[in-house]
Design a protein around this motif. Structure first.
Motif: not given
Length: 379
Positions: A294-304
């Motif tokens: 949940x840092x810079x991975x694509x399609x992460x639902x947590x980052x925000x």
């Protein structure tokens, strides 16, 4: 084994409330003790292994040692353990721990067993509430898997409007705090209701009023209370050891030695689950990658856009550094070591590892042995 089985066999059950050196203070079960006092003669006729004195009242506490058999098998006795006590000396208030029952839960720091919940105490002022520090304590509490109860002391020092602002902020984190004032007796009875018939660990930074709260809830505790340092705006550490105190309404409360920065020793992949606001997001959607950090991975639902996301990133770096250090300790050929800085918020850095024996002075014993070998060779 259940309590009924122990009652039939004539064994005493109790809870370890304190550990001092190689001695254990055990609080006996009151019902079990009363039953043994009433039926002492019958139990003796049933080949009971314990010498009982029917005329003497059963003491609530016994100072016990641990059987050598338990030591040989490596059975540790912790505060909070349910134990079987043998050979009670009622006059001297002593006994021996013969067995330890299976634990429902276990904490390593503090070392305590069978805890039901954690009471996290912070102050809204004096010392001021620090969101980063509070977040760190909450994550450590969440990592235990126990229920977390958050109390904010010294509410008499802030206005109702300020309390509402703090409450709204923490609700966004996923917590509903209880505002109390030990000094003015505000809502302390409400906090006591959550502790009834449970084993609770009270934790939090120094100077927030943990010992004062225990003294308010339990008249017999009489713990030392420290003042807040004016220079550092931090509390002075007053608790020296772990001890369970019996609550008037039932249940036990454990005071723990204060510490300012709990260790972030969790597995990096599990860290995100210790944030209630992140768990809420993961409950309705999933990240593209199963090992997403949940840092810079694509399609992460947590980052925000959620407040404690920056805290998560800092804690994640610390957790990764801790895990890397463990791997290096397991790998003796590693040329780097992790060194924690003395200041700051737990940041660490890597530096070259010195060869362990290259700079070590040769002992006199080794020098003498080398000389003796040299003389033998010349002869």
């Amino acid at each position: 084994m259940t309590g009924e089985n122990f009652a039939v066999t004539g064994q005493l059950l109790g809870t370890v409330v304190a550990v001092q050196a190689n001695f254990y203070r055990v609080q006996l079960d009151q019902e079990d003790g009363e039953q043994k006092s009433r039926g002492a003669e019958e139990k003796l006729n049933l080949n009971a292994p314990l010498p009982l004195c029917p005329s003497a009242p059963l003491p609530p506490l016994l100072l016990c040692t641990r059987r050598t058999r338990l030591k040989k098998i490596g059975q540790q006795v912790m505060v909070g353990d349910r134990v079987v006590v043998e050979e009670p000396d009622w006059a001297g208030g002593r006994g021996a721990i013969a067995d330890v029952l299976a634990r429902q839960s276990e904490l390593d720091r503090p070392a305590i067993a069978n805890v039901n919940q954690i009471l996290l105490v912070f102050a809204v002022a004096d010392p001021p509430l620090e969101p980063y520090q509070l977040s760190r304590f909450l994550i450590k509490a969440e990592s235990t898997g126990l229920d977390v109860l958050l109390c904010l002391n010294k509410s008499d020092l802030v206005s109702l409007q300020e309390q509402q602002q703090v409450s709204d902020r923490l609700l966004g984190w996923g917590y509903e705090p209880i505002f109390i004032s030990v000094k003015d007796g505000i809502n302390t009875d409400q906090a006591a209701k959550y502790l009834s018939n449970k084993i609770t660990v009270i934790a939090g930074p120094s100077g927030v009023g943990k010992s004062s709260l225990i003294n308010t809830l339990i008249d017999s505790a009489k713990l030392r209370v420290g003042e807040v340092s004016g220079k550092l705006a931090r509390g002075r550490h007053t608790t020296r050891h772990i001890e369970l105190f019996e609550l008037p309404s039932g249940g036990l409360l454990a005071d723990t030695p204060g510490f300012n920065q709990p260790d972030m020793d969790c597995i990096p992949e599990e860290l995100i689950h210790y944030f209630p606001e992140a768990r809420k997001r993961l409950a309705v959607a999933s990240c593209r990658f199963s090992d997403c950090l949940h840092r810079d991975e694509p399609e992460c639902v947590v980052r925000g856009n959620w407040e404690r996301y920056e805290h998560y990133l800092e804690f994640l770096d610390t957790a990764i550094a801790h895990q890397t250090q463990l791997h290096q300790q397991a790998d003796p050929e590693s040329t780097m070591k992790l060194k924690s800085k003395s200041k700051g918020k737990g940041q660490s850095q890597y530096e070259p590892k010195l060869e362990s024996k290259k700079y070590r002075r040769i002992s006199r014993k080794t020098q003498l042995q080398d000389l003796q070998d040299l003389y033998r060779d010349e002869e």
